[in-house]
Design a protein around this motif. Structure first.
Motif, PDB file in Angstrom:
ATOM      1  N   VAL A  54      -4.643 -25.260   6.740  1.00  0.00           N
ATOM      2  CA  VAL A  54      -5.986 -25.654   6.345  1.00  0.00           C
ATOM      3  C   VAL A  54      -7.030 -25.171   7.351  1.00  0.00           C
ATOM      4  O   VAL A  54      -6.745 -25.061   8.542  1.00  0.00           O
ATOM      5  CB  VAL A  54      -5.991 -27.210   6.171  1.00  0.00           C
ATOM      6  N   ILE A 104      -3.534 -25.557  16.534  1.00  0.00           N
ATOM      7  CA  ILE A 104      -4.932 -25.527  16.093  1.00  0.00           C
ATOM      8  C   ILE A 104      -5.598 -24.272  16.633  1.00  0.00           C
ATOM      9  O   ILE A 104      -5.414 -23.923  17.802  1.00  0.00           O
ATOM     10  CB  ILE A 104      -5.668 -26.797  16.594  1.00  0.00           C
ATOM     11  N   LEU A 105      -6.337 -23.594  15.775  1.00  0.00           N
ATOM     12  CA  LEU A 105      -7.031 -22.366  16.176  1.00  0.00           C
ATOM     13  C   LEU A 105      -8.515 -22.495  15.835  1.00  0.00           C
ATOM     14  O   LEU A 105      -8.880 -22.585  14.665  1.00  0.00           O
ATOM     15  CB  LEU A 105      -6.429 -21.173  15.413  1.00  0.00           C
ATOM     16  N   ILE A 117      -6.048 -25.547  11.164  1.00  0.00           N
ATOM     17  CA  ILE A 117      -4.993 -26.507  11.526  1.00  0.00           C
ATOM     18  C   ILE A 117      -3.719 -26.157  10.767  1.00  0.00           C
ATOM     19  O   ILE A 117      -3.728 -26.020   9.540  1.00  0.00           O
ATOM     20  CB  ILE A 117      -5.435 -27.952  11.188  1.00  0.00           C
ATOM     21  N   GLY A 118      -2.654 -25.994  11.513  1.00  0.00           N
ATOM     22  CA  GLY A 118      -1.349 -25.760  10.901  1.00  0.00           C
ATOM     23  C   GLY A 118      -0.453 -26.936  11.238  1.00  0.00           C
ATOM     24  O   GLY A 118      -0.051 -27.105  12.397  1.00  0.00           O
ATOM     25  N   MET A 126      12.589 -22.860   9.659  1.00  0.00           N
ATOM     26  CA  MET A 126      11.520 -21.953  10.068  1.00  0.00           C
ATOM     27  C   MET A 126      12.056 -20.949  11.083  1.00  0.00           C
ATOM     28  O   MET A 126      12.950 -21.273  11.866  1.00  0.00           O
ATOM     29  CB  MET A 126      10.369 -22.744  10.687  1.00  0.00           C
TER      30      MET A 126
END
Ligand code: BT5
Length: 224
Positions: A54, A104-105, A117-118, A126
């Protein structure tokens, strides 16, 4: 508040940047999958289906790196409301038992700040190391849109503190929930590698070492 829901996108942050100038504060982009999800310094961010990928477009009246701490606190509280206890690793990772559950980037785009936000929600596999997810921690699956609503509510609260310049509240709460402070750390910045004990953060969200040195950005390794 507008939420744009996409199936697959290269990166929600890049999508957000394209529409930022004509978007309202808190416009949110949500994608099921990202084909080129990115971390800081263009590192790859694994973004399979099941995660909350997002980007929130903010139009703050002023910029401070504290926005990064604001976003971390909003995710911490979201996880807490689902019974998951996480810790904040400076500058903006969320860890559960030292494993990364969220990254967070923050990126600037004209008059906007994009908060990417991931959050690993319903993820069971994963291709990266040292990760965890809400599913891995609880063995439960969560409704992604419900998690997003909870996250946005917390984001609105901490962002309102930011806009009111209640920096000491943000700082104190971040400090209480941090796993970086008190640890010996090695920090890689773009210029140098620095070692020391992390003792505090200042009013801008910069990390302070026991030598008095202040760091505004870098990759931190916790030693003990
Ligand atoms: C970050 O970078 O932690 C910021 C990640 C931000 C991702 C969001 S998703 C929505 C928005 N759109 C984007 O394109 N990005 C944002 P950094 O601190 O550089 O961490 C990257 C490192 O975390 C990688 O090098 C891997 O080691 C690890 N990693 C990659 N994917 C991961 C995942 N899903 N969960 C945990 N760790 C991961």
């Amino acid at each position: 508040m507008k939420i744009i829901k996409l199936d697959t996108v290269e990166s929600t942050n890049d999508y957000a940047k394209k529409i930022a100038s004509e978007s309202e504060n808190f416009t949110t982009i949500l994608a099921k999958k990202q084909s080129k999800g990115k971390g800081r310094l263009n590192r790859r961010w694994e973004s399979p289906e099941g995660g909350l990928w997002v980007s929130i477009i903010l139009k703050p009246n002023f910029f401070s790196s504290l926005l990064s701490l604001v976003s971390g606190l909003a995710v911490l509280k979201t996880l807490e409301s689902y019974g998951i206890c996480s810790r904040l690793k400076w500058p903006n990772d969320l860890l559960v038992s030292e494993k990364k559950i969220c990254g967070i980037l923050l990126e600037k785009s004209s008059d906007s700040i994009i908060i990417g936000i991931g959050l690993n929600v319903n993820i069971s596999h994963m291709d990266t190391e040292n990760w965890t997810s809400m599913f891995a921690e609880t063995k439960k699956e969560f409704n992604l849109e419900e998690v997003l609503d909870v996250l946005i509510d917390h984001m609105k609260y901490y962002y309102s503190l930011y806009e009111k310049k209640e920096f000491s509240k943000i700082r104190e709460e971040w400090k209480q929930n941090s796993c970086t402070l008190g640890k010996n750390v090695v920090i890689e910045t773009s210029f140098e590698t620095i070692s020391g004990k992390a003792v505090d953060i200042d009013e801008n969200g910069f990390l302070i070492l026991d030598s008095g040195k202040k760091i505004n950005a870098g990759d931190v390794v916790h030693l003990r």
